[in-house]
Design a protein around this motif. Sequence first.
Motif, PDB file in Angstrom:
ATOM      1  N   CYS A   1      -1.213  70.425  51.984  1.00 34.76           N
ATOM      2  CA  CYS A   1      -1.678  69.767  53.318  1.00 34.76           C
ATOM      3  C   CYS A   1      -1.224  68.101  53.566  1.00 34.76           C
ATOM      4  O   CYS A   1      -1.041  67.879  54.710  1.00 34.76           O
ATOM      5  CB  CYS A   1      -3.092  69.330  53.065  1.00 34.76           C
ATOM      6  SG  CYS A   1      -3.950  71.129  52.910  1.00 34.76           S
ATOM      7  N   ARG A   2      -0.882  67.191  52.678  1.00 38.92           N
ATOM      8  CA  ARG A   2      -0.511  66.066  52.778  1.00 38.92           C
ATOM      9  C   ARG A   2       1.125  65.835  52.644  1.00 38.92           C
ATOM     10  O   ARG A   2       1.585  64.759  53.179  1.00 38.92           O
ATOM     11  CB  ARG A   2      -1.359  65.040  51.847  1.00 38.92           C
ATOM     12  CG  ARG A   2      -2.912  65.311  51.924  1.00 38.92           C
ATOM     13  CD  ARG A   2      -3.446  65.569  53.249  1.00 38.92           C
ATOM     14  NE  ARG A   2      -3.516  64.487  54.327  1.00 38.92           N
ATOM     15  CZ  ARG A   2      -3.783  64.647  55.437  1.00 38.92           C
ATOM     16  NH1 ARG A   2      -4.618  65.634  55.863  1.00 38.92           N
ATOM     17  NH2 ARG A   2      -3.485  64.040  56.465  1.00 38.92           N
ATOM     18  N   GLN A   3       1.721  66.593  51.759  1.00 40.76           N
ATOM     19  CA  GLN A   3       3.219  66.444  51.370  1.00 40.76           C
ATOM     20  C   GLN A   3       3.820  67.759  52.171  1.00 40.76           C
ATOM     21  O   GLN A   3       5.153  67.574  51.607  1.00 40.76           O
ATOM     22  CB  GLN A   3       3.186  66.105  50.045  1.00 40.76           C
ATOM     23  CG  GLN A   3       2.517  65.213  49.543  1.00 40.76           C
ATOM     24  CD  GLN A   3       2.864  64.857  47.996  1.00 40.76           C
ATOM     25  OE1 GLN A   3       2.803  65.757  47.206  1.00 40.76           O
ATOM     26  NE2 GLN A   3       3.195  63.766  47.535  1.00 40.76           N
TER      27      GLN A   3
ATOM     28  N   LEU B   1      -8.845  66.264  47.262  1.00 39.68           N
ATOM     29  CA  LEU B   1      -8.230  67.611  47.336  1.00 39.68           C
ATOM     30  C   LEU B   1      -7.811  67.802  45.739  1.00 39.68           C
ATOM     31  O   LEU B   1      -7.525  67.042  45.133  1.00 39.68           O
ATOM     32  CB  LEU B   1      -7.132  67.413  48.286  1.00 39.68           C
ATOM     33  CG  LEU B   1      -7.361  67.108  49.678  1.00 39.68           C
ATOM     34  CD1 LEU B   1      -6.207  66.834  50.409  1.00 39.68           C
ATOM     35  CD2 LEU B   1      -8.280  68.090  50.367  1.00 39.68           C
TER      36      LEU B   1
ATOM     37  N   ALA C   1      -3.307  67.449  58.749  1.00 37.44           N
ATOM     38  CA  ALA C   1      -3.018  68.324  57.379  1.00 37.44           C
ATOM     39  C   ALA C   1      -1.822  69.298  57.803  1.00 37.44           C
ATOM     40  O   ALA C   1      -2.175  70.124  58.842  1.00 37.44           O
ATOM     41  CB  ALA C   1      -4.277  68.914  56.924  1.00 37.44           C
TER      42      ALA C   1
ATOM     43  N   CYS D   1      -9.187  69.962  54.642  1.00 35.41           N
ATOM     44  CA  CYS D   1      -9.266  68.689  54.561  1.00 35.41           C
ATOM     45  C   CYS D   1     -10.471  67.808  55.388  1.00 35.41           C
ATOM     46  O   CYS D   1     -11.180  66.956  54.954  1.00 35.41           O
ATOM     47  CB  CYS D   1      -7.959  68.024  55.059  1.00 35.41           C
ATOM     48  SG  CYS D   1      -6.762  68.603  53.717  1.00 35.41           S
TER      49      CYS D   1
ATOM     50  N   TRP E   1      -7.330  60.962  49.912  1.00 35.88           N
ATOM     51  CA  TRP E   1      -7.053  62.335  49.836  1.00 35.88           C
ATOM     52  C   TRP E   1      -6.874  62.937  48.444  1.00 35.88           C
ATOM     53  O   TRP E   1      -7.167  64.059  47.980  1.00 35.88           O
ATOM     54  CB  TRP E   1      -5.733  62.233  50.662  1.00 35.88           C
ATOM     55  CG  TRP E   1      -5.843  62.508  52.339  1.00 35.88           C
ATOM     56  CD1 TRP E   1      -5.052  61.815  53.099  1.00 35.88           C
ATOM     57  CD2 TRP E   1      -6.688  63.274  53.104  1.00 35.88           C
ATOM     58  NE1 TRP E   1      -5.599  61.827  54.295  1.00 35.88           N
ATOM     59  CE2 TRP E   1      -6.482  62.684  54.342  1.00 35.88           C
ATOM     60  CE3 TRP E   1      -7.880  64.314  52.914  1.00 35.88           C
ATOM     61  CZ2 TRP E   1      -7.364  63.266  55.492  1.00 35.88           C
ATOM     62  CZ3 TRP E   1      -8.300  64.708  53.933  1.00 35.88           C
ATOM     63  CH2 TRP E   1      -8.516  64.135  55.149  1.00 35.88           C
ATOM     64  N   GLN E   2      -5.875  62.257  47.738  1.00 42.04           N
ATOM     65  CA  GLN E   2      -6.068  62.647  46.122  1.00 42.04           C
ATOM     66  C   GLN E   2      -7.227  63.029  45.450  1.00 42.04           C
ATOM     67  O   GLN E   2      -7.228  63.707  44.527  1.00 42.04           O
ATOM     68  CB  GLN E   2      -4.797  61.844  45.489  1.00 42.04           C
ATOM     69  CG  GLN E   2      -3.519  61.952  45.931  1.00 42.04           C
ATOM     70  CD  GLN E   2      -2.479  60.839  45.165  1.00 42.04           C
ATOM     71  OE1 GLN E   2      -2.758  59.838  45.063  1.00 42.04           O
ATOM     72  NE2 GLN E   2      -1.368  61.512  44.876  1.00 42.04           N
TER      73      GLN E   2
ATOM     74  N   ASP F   1      -3.814  57.777  50.950  1.00 37.65           N
ATOM     75  CA  ASP F   1      -3.250  58.665  50.181  1.00 37.65           C
ATOM     76  C   ASP F   1      -4.182  58.944  48.924  1.00 37.65           C
ATOM     77  O   ASP F   1      -4.258  59.978  48.435  1.00 37.65           O
ATOM     78  CB  ASP F   1      -1.900  58.439  49.721  1.00 37.65           C
ATOM     79  CG  ASP F   1      -0.872  59.152  50.681  1.00 37.65           C
ATOM     80  OD1 ASP F   1      -1.394  59.802  51.531  1.00 37.65           O
ATOM     81  OD2 ASP F   1       0.260  58.680  50.431  1.00 37.65           O
TER      82      ASP F   1
ATOM     83  N   GLN G   1      -3.922  71.490  46.881  1.00 35.13           N
ATOM     84  CA  GLN G   1      -4.067  71.031  48.333  1.00 35.13           C
ATOM     85  C   GLN G   1      -3.471  70.017  48.926  1.00 35.13           C
ATOM     86  O   GLN G   1      -3.060  69.917  49.956  1.00 35.13           O
ATOM     87  CB  GLN G   1      -5.647  70.944  48.321  1.00 35.13           C
ATOM     88  CG  GLN G   1      -6.555  72.215  48.474  1.00 35.13           C
ATOM     89  CD  GLN G   1      -8.000  72.132  48.208  1.00 35.13           C
ATOM     90  OE1 GLN G   1      -8.284  71.099  47.553  1.00 35.13           O
ATOM     91  NE2 GLN G   1      -8.833  72.975  48.713  1.00 35.13           N
ATOM     92  N   TYR G   2      -3.395  68.903  47.921  1.00 40.11           N
ATOM     93  CA  TYR G   2      -2.709  67.714  48.467  1.00 40.11           C
ATOM     94  C   TYR G   2      -1.200  67.820  48.734  1.00 40.11           C
ATOM     95  O   TYR G   2      -0.515  67.226  49.643  1.00 40.11           O
ATOM     96  CB  TYR G   2      -2.781  66.526  47.506  1.00 40.11           C
ATOM     97  CG  TYR G   2      -2.354  65.242  48.108  1.00 40.11           C
ATOM     98  CD1 TYR G   2      -2.891  64.390  48.664  1.00 40.11           C
ATOM     99  CD2 TYR G   2      -1.138  65.106  47.058  1.00 40.11           C
ATOM    100  CE1 TYR G   2      -2.139  63.275  48.931  1.00 40.11           C
ATOM    101  CE2 TYR G   2      -0.458  63.666  47.470  1.00 40.11           C
ATOM    102  CZ  TYR G   2      -1.120  62.965  48.357  1.00 40.11           C
ATOM    103  OH  TYR G   2      -0.484  61.740  48.682  1.00 40.11           O
ATOM    104  N   TYR G   3      -0.897  68.592  47.657  1.00 35.00           N
ATOM    105  CA  TYR G   3       0.776  68.871  47.822  1.00 35.00           C
ATOM    106  C   TYR G   3       1.010  69.590  49.130  1.00 35.00           C
ATOM    107  O   TYR G   3       1.966  69.229  49.909  1.00 35.00           O
ATOM    108  CB  TYR G   3       1.202  69.746  46.803  1.00 35.00           C
ATOM    109  CG  TYR G   3       2.865  70.336  46.852  1.00 35.00           C
ATOM    110  CD1 TYR G   3       3.813  69.478  47.077  1.00 35.00           C
ATOM    111  CD2 TYR G   3       2.929  71.469  46.949  1.00 35.00           C
ATOM    112  CE1 TYR G   3       5.148  69.976  47.128  1.00 35.00           C
ATOM    113  CE2 TYR G   3       4.072  72.189  47.295  1.00 35.00           C
ATOM    114  CZ  TYR G   3       5.346  71.200  47.382  1.00 35.00           C
ATOM    115  OH  TYR G   3       6.371  71.781  47.584  1.00 35.00           O
TER     116      TYR G   3
END
Length: 137
Positions: free
Chosen positions: A28-30, A20, A106, A54, A16-17, A13, A24-26
């Motif tokens: 694609c990852r969340q 991105l 993602a 990503c 990624w943070q 994480d 994008q993080y929110y």
Amino acid sequence: MTDSIRSKVKKTDQQWQAELTPEQYYICRQKGTERPGSGEYDQFDAPGQYHCVCCGEVLFDSAHKFDAGCGWPSFWQPVSESALNAYRDTSHGMIRTEVTCSGCEAHLGHVFDDGPEPTGLRYCINSVALRFVARSA
């Protein structure tokens, strides 16, 4: 799928943070979503391909994009069956099919069965999850 993406991209994480933007993080990852009509590619129309923001995996081609009027870029098929993964999503009191990038998992958006022929599918994708690469002349 390209040879460089055949094995899944795995990052922490924190990695990624760092790579991105917060949006994008929110998304694609969340597994978030952008507001309808707010995305860069919703009303965008140029020849080229849409890649995962990503990992760079090619996901969609502009030849398969259409205006669904839903507020998100919509495609009637991915570039290949192996480009995406599909999962049952029962969040928010709905039953939907989530689609993710096969290269890095993602979150991209959802696929619905109300699209145009020949597939009858509508891949409703968050713009922020995509990076457009124009087709060379």
